[in-house]
Design a protein around this motif. Structure first.
Motif, PDB file in Angstrom:
ATOM      1  N   ILE A 126       0.836  -1.208   0.000  1.00  0.00           N
ATOM      2  CA  ILE A 126       0.000   0.000   0.000  1.00  0.00           C
ATOM      3  C   ILE A 126       0.869   1.256   0.000  1.00  0.00           C
ATOM      4  O   ILE A 126       0.582   2.232  -0.697  1.00  0.00           O
ATOM      5  CB  ILE A 126      -0.962  -0.015   1.210  1.00  0.00           C
ATOM      6  N   LYS A 155      -2.794   3.161  -4.670  1.00  0.00           N
ATOM      7  CA  LYS A 155      -3.959   2.919  -5.527  1.00  0.00           C
ATOM      8  C   LYS A 155      -4.090   1.449  -5.937  1.00  0.00           C
ATOM      9  O   LYS A 155      -4.927   1.112  -6.775  1.00  0.00           O
ATOM     10  CB  LYS A 155      -3.899   3.812  -6.770  1.00  0.00           C
ATOM     11  N   GLU A 211      -5.558  -1.663  -5.309  1.00  0.00           N
ATOM     12  CA  GLU A 211      -6.707  -2.148  -4.526  1.00  0.00           C
ATOM     13  C   GLU A 211      -6.505  -3.535  -3.907  1.00  0.00           C
ATOM     14  O   GLU A 211      -6.886  -3.754  -2.742  1.00  0.00           O
ATOM     15  CB  GLU A 211      -7.964  -2.147  -5.405  1.00  0.00           C
ATOM     16  N   TYR A 262      -5.226  -3.715  -0.270  1.00  0.00           N
ATOM     17  CA  TYR A 262      -6.197  -3.348   0.764  1.00  0.00           C
ATOM     18  C   TYR A 262      -7.149  -4.511   1.052  1.00  0.00           C
ATOM     19  O   TYR A 262      -7.442  -4.820   2.216  1.00  0.00           O
ATOM     20  CB  TYR A 262      -7.033  -2.153   0.314  1.00  0.00           C
ATOM     21  N   LEU A 263      -7.660  -5.118   0.001  1.00  0.00           N
ATOM     22  CA  LEU A 263      -8.683  -6.151   0.156  1.00  0.00           C
ATOM     23  C   LEU A 263      -8.130  -7.403   0.833  1.00  0.00           C
ATOM     24  O   LEU A 263      -8.822  -8.032   1.649  1.00  0.00           O
ATOM     25  CB  LEU A 263      -9.282  -6.503  -1.205  1.00  0.00           C
ATOM     26  N   TYR A 301     -10.538   1.118   5.121  1.00  0.00           N
ATOM     27  CA  TYR A 301     -11.468   1.489   4.050  1.00  0.00           C
ATOM     28  C   TYR A 301     -11.538   2.999   3.857  1.00  0.00           C
ATOM     29  O   TYR A 301     -11.785   3.475   2.744  1.00  0.00           O
ATOM     30  CB  TYR A 301     -12.851   0.895   4.320  1.00  0.00           C
ATOM     31  N   LEU A 347      -8.744   3.583   1.624  1.00  0.00           N
ATOM     32  CA  LEU A 347      -9.085   3.074   0.299  1.00  0.00           C
ATOM     33  C   LEU A 347      -9.961   4.072  -0.455  1.00  0.00           C
ATOM     34  O   LEU A 347      -9.722   4.357  -1.642  1.00  0.00           O
ATOM     35  CB  LEU A 347      -9.806   1.733   0.446  1.00  0.00           C
ATOM     36  N   ASN A 404      -7.937   7.121  -1.585  1.00  0.00           N
ATOM     37  CA  ASN A 404      -7.010   6.886  -2.687  1.00  0.00           C
ATOM     38  C   ASN A 404      -7.670   6.408  -3.974  1.00  0.00           C
ATOM     39  O   ASN A 404      -7.143   6.646  -5.063  1.00  0.00           O
ATOM     40  CB  ASN A 404      -5.944   5.876  -2.258  1.00  0.00           C
ATOM     41  N   LEU A 405      -8.811   5.742  -3.871  1.00  0.00           N
ATOM     42  CA  LEU A 405      -9.444   5.175  -5.057  1.00  0.00           C
ATOM     43  C   LEU A 405     -10.845   5.713  -5.327  1.00  0.00           C
ATOM     44  O   LEU A 405     -11.454   5.381  -6.346  1.00  0.00           O
ATOM     45  CB  LEU A 405      -9.508   3.644  -4.938  1.00  0.00           C
ATOM     46  N   LYS A 461     -16.800   3.896  -3.623  1.00  0.00           N
ATOM     47  CA  LYS A 461     -17.496   2.793  -4.256  1.00  0.00           C
ATOM     48  C   LYS A 461     -18.501   2.248  -3.261  1.00  0.00           C
ATOM     49  O   LYS A 461     -18.284   2.311  -2.039  1.00  0.00           O
ATOM     50  CB  LYS A 461     -16.519   1.686  -4.673  1.00  0.00           C
ATOM     51  N   TYR A 511     -17.069  -0.116  -0.764  1.00  0.00           N
ATOM     52  CA  TYR A 511     -16.221   0.503   0.250  1.00  0.00           C
ATOM     53  C   TYR A 511     -17.078   1.194   1.311  1.00  0.00           C
ATOM     54  O   TYR A 511     -16.828   1.052   2.518  1.00  0.00           O
ATOM     55  CB  TYR A 511     -15.291   1.551  -0.370  1.00  0.00           C
TER      56      TYR A 511
END
Length: 199
Positions: A140, A145, A147, A150-151, A181, A184, A187-188, A191, A194
């Protein structure tokens, strides 16, 4: 000096007559290292592995071939190998391939994530679990970015809390997962999946 001469010649080719262009092109090819046209070049190894994948044994032939040439592999070949290993869920060899890649580039977020996932699936003690977090946090940091890092880290925290719940112990990672999250989303972007984790 040879490398510089080669590029200078290639640059100047466009300024000469056709016969001279041919001569200069021949000289340029002569200056090109022999391995650039060899099947032992990294590009050649990848192509051979892709061809072997078409055989009846498919992935296994390609995997065996790449391991035999492991000292020559660059990132594209190591990535191809690792993805084949992921399909087979061969996490011990995923660790080996990740270590080869990370020896070349310790900040490679994708291979740090492969490494973290492999530790997660093979670890049974606290030392290994520390390595899971170390690898994924490093991924990270290297690429905020990316993903999957993170997941998979969230999956690790979720498993730890599930074990604690089964043992009727306090859940340790609820707030940590929430902060993960939030990072997340920062940075992304937002969603639905998320945002659901923040509810």
């Amino acid at each position: 000096l040879v490398k510089r001469s080669k590029y200078f010649i290639m640059y100047r080719i466009g300024h000469y007559r056709p016969k001279t262009k041919v001569l200069l092109l021949i000289v340029s090819l002569w200056l090109t290292p022999h391995w650039a046209f060899s099947e032992d070049s990294p590009q050649g190894l990848l192509k051979q592995a892709q061809e072997l994948q078409k055989n009846p044994k498919g992935d296994q032939d390609a995997i065996d071939f790449l391991w035999k040439n492991s000292e020559k592999l660059e990132r594209p070949e190591l990535l191809f190998l690792t993805k084949l290993l992921v399909k087979r869920k061969d996490f011990k060899d995923i660790l080996k391939a990740s270590e080869l890649a990370l020896a070349k580039n310790p900040q490679d977020a994708e291979f740090l994530t492969f490494q973290g996932k492999a530790y997660l699936e093979t670890g049974k003690d606290k030392k290994i679990f520390d390595k899971v977090q170390e690898s994924l946090r490093a991924a990270i940091a290297a690429n905020p970015k990316f993903e999957p890092a993170y997941l998979i880290l969230d999956d690790f925290y979720e498993r730890q809390d599930a074990t604690a719940k089964a043992q009727k112990k306090p859940l340790r990672y609820l707030q940590t997962r929430r902060l993960l999250y939030e990072d997340l989303i920062q940075n992304l972007g937002e969603k639905e999946s998320y945002l659901a984790m923040l509810c």
